[in-house]
Motif scaffolding. Structure first.
Motif, PDB file in Angstrom:
ATOM      1  N   MET A 277      -7.597  -5.871   2.132  1.00 15.68           N
ATOM      2  CA  MET A 277      -7.308  -7.300   2.033  1.00 15.68           C
ATOM      3  C   MET A 277      -6.858  -7.681   0.630  1.00 15.68           C
ATOM      4  N   ASP A 278      -7.736  -7.416  -0.342  1.00 16.01           N
ATOM      5  CA  ASP A 278      -7.407  -7.819  -1.704  1.00 16.01           C
ATOM      6  C   ASP A 278      -6.516  -6.799  -2.408  1.00 16.01           C
ATOM      7  N   GLY A 279      -6.314  -5.638  -1.797  1.00 17.20           N
ATOM      8  CA  GLY A 279      -5.569  -4.580  -2.471  1.00 17.20           C
ATOM      9  C   GLY A 279      -4.118  -4.467  -2.062  1.00 17.20           C
ATOM     10  N   GLN A 280      -3.586  -5.417  -1.313  1.00 13.12           N
ATOM     11  CA  GLN A 280      -2.176  -5.310  -0.922  1.00 13.12           C
ATOM     12  C   GLN A 280      -1.492  -6.674  -0.902  1.00 13.12           C
ATOM     13  N   ASN A 281      -0.203  -6.648  -1.140  1.00 14.38           N
ATOM     14  CA  ASN A 281       0.666  -7.810  -0.978  1.00 14.38           C
ATOM     15  C   ASN A 281       1.679  -7.499   0.120  1.00 14.38           C
ATOM     16  N   ILE A 282       2.483  -8.510   0.493  1.00 19.36           N
ATOM     17  CA  ILE A 282       3.307  -8.376   1.691  1.00 19.36           C
ATOM     18  C   ILE A 282       4.742  -8.811   1.408  1.00 19.36           C
ATOM     19  N   THR A 283       5.673  -8.008   1.929  1.00 19.62           N
ATOM     20  CA  THR A 283       7.092  -8.378   1.936  1.00 19.62           C
ATOM     21  C   THR A 283       7.542  -8.376   3.393  1.00 19.62           C
ATOM     22  N   VAL A 284       7.734  -9.560   3.935  1.00 19.15           N
ATOM     23  CA  VAL A 284       8.028  -9.684   5.361  1.00 19.15           C
ATOM     24  C   VAL A 284       9.421  -9.134   5.680  1.00 19.15           C
ATOM     25  N   ASP A 285       9.504  -8.374   6.784  1.00 17.56           N
ATOM     26  CA  ASP A 285      10.798  -7.927   7.319  1.00 17.56           C
ATOM     27  C   ASP A 285      11.448  -9.139   7.986  1.00 17.56           C
ATOM     28  N   LEU A 286      12.479  -9.685   7.368  1.00 18.35           N
ATOM     29  CA  LEU A 286      13.073 -10.934   7.856  1.00 18.35           C
ATOM     30  C   LEU A 286      13.681 -10.791   9.241  1.00 18.35           C
ATOM     31  N   ASP A 287      14.221  -9.615   9.544  1.00 21.30           N
ATOM     32  CA  ASP A 287      14.787  -9.431  10.886  1.00 21.30           C
ATOM     33  C   ASP A 287      13.696  -9.543  11.953  1.00 21.30           C
ATOM     34  N   ARG A 288      12.582  -8.932  11.695  1.00 22.02           N
ATOM     35  CA  ARG A 288      11.474  -9.025  12.653  1.00 22.02           C
ATOM     36  C   ARG A 288      10.921 -10.458  12.679  1.00 22.02           C
TER      37      ARG A 288
ATOM     38  N   LEU B 273       0.826  -1.210   0.000  1.00 23.26           N
ATOM     39  CA  LEU B 273       0.000   0.000   0.000  1.00 23.26           C
ATOM     40  C   LEU B 273       0.860   1.260   0.000  1.00 23.26           C
ATOM     41  N   LYS B 274       2.106   1.152   0.466  1.00 26.73           N
ATOM     42  CA  LYS B 274       2.997   2.321   0.514  1.00 26.73           C
ATOM     43  C   LYS B 274       3.314   2.835  -0.881  1.00 26.73           C
ATOM     44  N   ASP B 275       3.140   1.958  -1.877  1.00 28.78           N
ATOM     45  CA  ASP B 275       3.400   2.349  -3.260  1.00 28.78           C
ATOM     46  C   ASP B 275       2.152   2.926  -3.936  1.00 28.78           C
ATOM     47  N   LYS B 276       0.994   2.896  -3.265  1.00 34.17           N
ATOM     48  CA  LYS B 276      -0.266   3.367  -3.846  1.00 34.17           C
ATOM     49  C   LYS B 276      -0.743   4.678  -3.233  1.00 34.17           C
ATOM     50  N   TYR B 277      -0.408   4.918  -1.971  1.00 32.51           N
ATOM     51  CA  TYR B 277      -0.942   6.083  -1.272  1.00 32.51           C
ATOM     52  C   TYR B 277       0.200   6.887  -0.651  1.00 32.51           C
TER      53      TYR B 277
END
Length: 629
Positions: free
Chosen positions: A603-614, A573-577
């Motif tokens: 829900m349907d409007g975003q994908n996820i890139t997990v912060d591996l450190d967290r 979502l950071k890339d859309k708004y």
């Protein structure tokens, strides 16, 4: 002189005539007195002129009659029959012919009189101790007659006698007249037709001995005393009508579903989508309409569900084409089914909660049937019921009428994917359902792997991959991180069309299940108790719905639960708004726009890139759960 003699002869003749008249009169008077004496000796309890007009108490009873359709019946003892039988006086009804209260209609030859000795209907024998108590019995009968003069109108079930208002309650009357067998009659005894007992919800203090219902050697408790009933062997047995109002057939108080649960002579008329409960005409009628699906407040969803009518009827019922000896449970597999979350939360979990008590002896009746759904869940359906399901649409096309002794329409649903023990009729809980699932699918593991099992096997971590929405964009990196933490990591790519037993076996092999919020997490149903579920929650203030849909159920199943909530930098979502958009500054405030907006945008409007450190912290916690086993 001759004239004088002639006049004396005429006077003597007159005296003779007067003497003859006096003797004739004496004879007539004597006969009358003899008749009166005979009447008094044959009926000592009757007045000399009672035969000329009705008794005053009978006239009074007739004058108080207010209901044209109710006959007045009076009862008195009969000395002619030894003081043991009862005289029943049937006062004529006020018909359309305009008969007066005091007149008795003319009878044709051969008709029975309105007042007669009822010996062939019922003889009530009092068990009064002591012999030779004739004077006492006569006194008791006279007292009974005086008490009966107060009024003898029949009491209909559930209707209070107006003459008794303001004087005494029914219980007080029963106690006062305990020694009067005639007063124990809740309805009068007649010889015209068999007696009919009508039961009501109100408990009557006294009950009627019914002619024809008992043999001449049977006794019945009436008004606290033992009465022997002798019936005419030629008489038709008594008919018993149950007019007690049925309890409500349906319960509309539940938040998730309207539920109907009823017993009796039940006919399922398939082409009308209607259950008919056959009742007596006197029983109050009921009629309800129910959509048997567990999303009661969702009008869009419920509008697609076949409506079932549940009603009572006293008309001639339709003929059964098939009679069942087991109960029927009717539910829909329309709505949101096809989504595994709704398959379980809306149908399978509530179905188990509703019919587990029958031990397989139950007939499933389904509406909105999709053949593929029956194939997918075939093993579970076969385990829960020994009978092939009835497709209501196919039964309607064939004009079938199925008859059952008991039926339930709709299912008992609690929270999402949860059976609450304190609400379950049978005291079930969620672990009972997951145990049922593992048994139905023959899943082998009932516990996670042990560290010290001697095999050197690492705990298995399985990640559910999504391909359309809420995609885990760095899935490969997450797998590497999991392996680095000490897991045997793998990815599950099961599809909705895959056999349930294959999907179940794959999930059951895992010790830790990881996935982004969505229906795929429903597969946790197949995990062994004690395993760990990790839910990755997208951005947008969705923590509450994530915990409600999967966190609470996981804990109810006996799983260990970890909730990982992503930050703004992990969301697409950071890339859309822009960063100052309300979707970042006040995401929960946007929930007021409705679930449709939430689903489409968050829900349907975003994908996820997990912060591996967290995320490594989460992996270490999951591993710690495994080591703690």
């Amino acid at each position: 002189m001759k004239q004088q003699q002639g006049g004396g002869g005429g006077g003597l003749l007159g005296v003779r005539f007067e003497s003859q008249r006096f003797r004739l009169l004496s004879i007539v008077v004597g006969c009358f007195l003899i008749s009166v004496t005979f009447l008094l000796s044959s009926r000592p309890d009757a007045g000399a002129f009672d035969t000329l007009s009705p008794k005053p108490w009978l006239e009074e009873a007739r004058s108080t009659q207010t209901t044209p359709t109710t006959a007045i019946k009076t009862v008195k003892t009969s000395p002619k029959l030894g003081g043991r039988d009862f005289l029943v006086d049937v006062v004529p009804q006020r018909g359309a012919q305009g008969e007066s209260h005091g007149r008795q209609p003319q009878q044709s030859a051969g008709e029975r009189t309105e007042t007669e000795w009822v010996k062939d209907t019922v003889i009530i024998e009092e068990r009064i101790g002591g012999a030779g108590a004739g004077g006492t019995e006569r006194a008791e009968h006279e007292e009974a007659e005086r008490d009966l003069n107060a009024g003898t109108v029949d009491r209909q079930p559930g209707v209070q006698d107006e003459s008794a208002q303001g004087t005494a309650t029914e219980e007080e009357e029963a106690a006062h007249h305990d020694d009067l067998p005639a007063q124990t009659m809740g309805a009068a005894v007649t010889t015209a037709r068999p007696a009919v007992l009508e039961t009501t919800t109100a408990t009557q203090p006294d009950q009627l001995p019914v002619p024809g219902l008992f043999s001449d050697k049977e006794t019945q408790k009436v008004g606290g005393r033992t009465m022997k009933l002798q019936a005419d062997p030629q008489q038709t047995p008594a008919i018993i009508k149950h007019t007690t109002p049925l309890p409500p057939l349906c319960d509309f108080s539940d938040r998730r579903a309207d539920i109907c649960d009823f017993s009796g002579d039940i006919r399922l008329v398939a082409n009308a989508s209607s259950y008919i409960v056959v009742i007596d005409p006197a029983t109050p009628a009921q009629s309800h309409k129910v959509r048997p699906y567990q999303r009661k407040g969702d009008e869009t969803c419920m509008g697609r569900i076949t409506e079932i009518t549940v009603r009572t009827s006293s008309a001639v019922p339709p003929k059964c084409t098939q009679t069942h000896t087991v109960p029927a449970v009717t539910f829909s597999i329309g709505g949101y089914t096809g989504n595994i979350f709704h398959d379980f939360s809306d149908v399978l979990v509530p179905l188990y909660n509703t019919i587990h008590k029958y031990g397989g002896e139950v007939q499933l009746v389904m509406t909105n049937v999709a053949p593929w759904w029956l194939v997918k869940y075939d093993k579970m359906l076969r385990t829960i019921s020994r009978y092939a399901p009835i497709d209501l649409a196919k039964a309607a096309a064939a004009g079938e009428v199925h008859c059952f002794p008991h039926a339930i329409v709709s299912l008992r649903a609690h929270r999402e994917l949860i059976i609450e023990r304190d609400r379950s009729v049978d005291g079930l809980a969620t672990p009972d359902f997951t145990r049922f699932v593992r048994r139905a699918l023959a899943l082998p593991r009932d516990a996670p792997s042990r560290v010290a099992d001697g095999t050197g096997r690492k705990p298995r971590l399985l990640i559910i991959a999504r391909h359309r929405t809420r995609i885990l964009l760095n899935l490969a990196d997450v797998i590497l991180a999991a392996e680095g933490a000490g897991f045997e990591a793998a990815m599950s790519e099961s599809d909705v069309g895959d056999p349930l037993s294959r999907v179940g076996a794959e999930i059951n092999s895992a010790d830790v299940l990881v996935g982004v919020h969505g229906a795929g997490l429903t597969n946790m149903m197949f995990l062994p108790p004690g395993a760990t579920l990790v839910q990755v929650v997208p951005w947008g203030g969705l923590q509450w719905i994530a915990h409600m849909d999967y966190g609470d159920p996981a804990e109810a199943m006996g799983l260990r639960y970890i909730q990982y909530e992503i930050g703004v930098e992990e969301s697409s979502l950071k890339d859309k708004y822009p960063r100052d958009h309300e979707i970042f500054t006040n995401p929960t405030g946007m929930h007021k726009k409705g679930f449709g907006f939430m689903r489409q945008t968050l829900m349907d409007g975003q994908n996820i890139t997990v912060d591996l450190d967290r995320f490594r912290d989460v992996l270490q916690e999951a591993l710690g759960n495994y080591l703690a086993q």
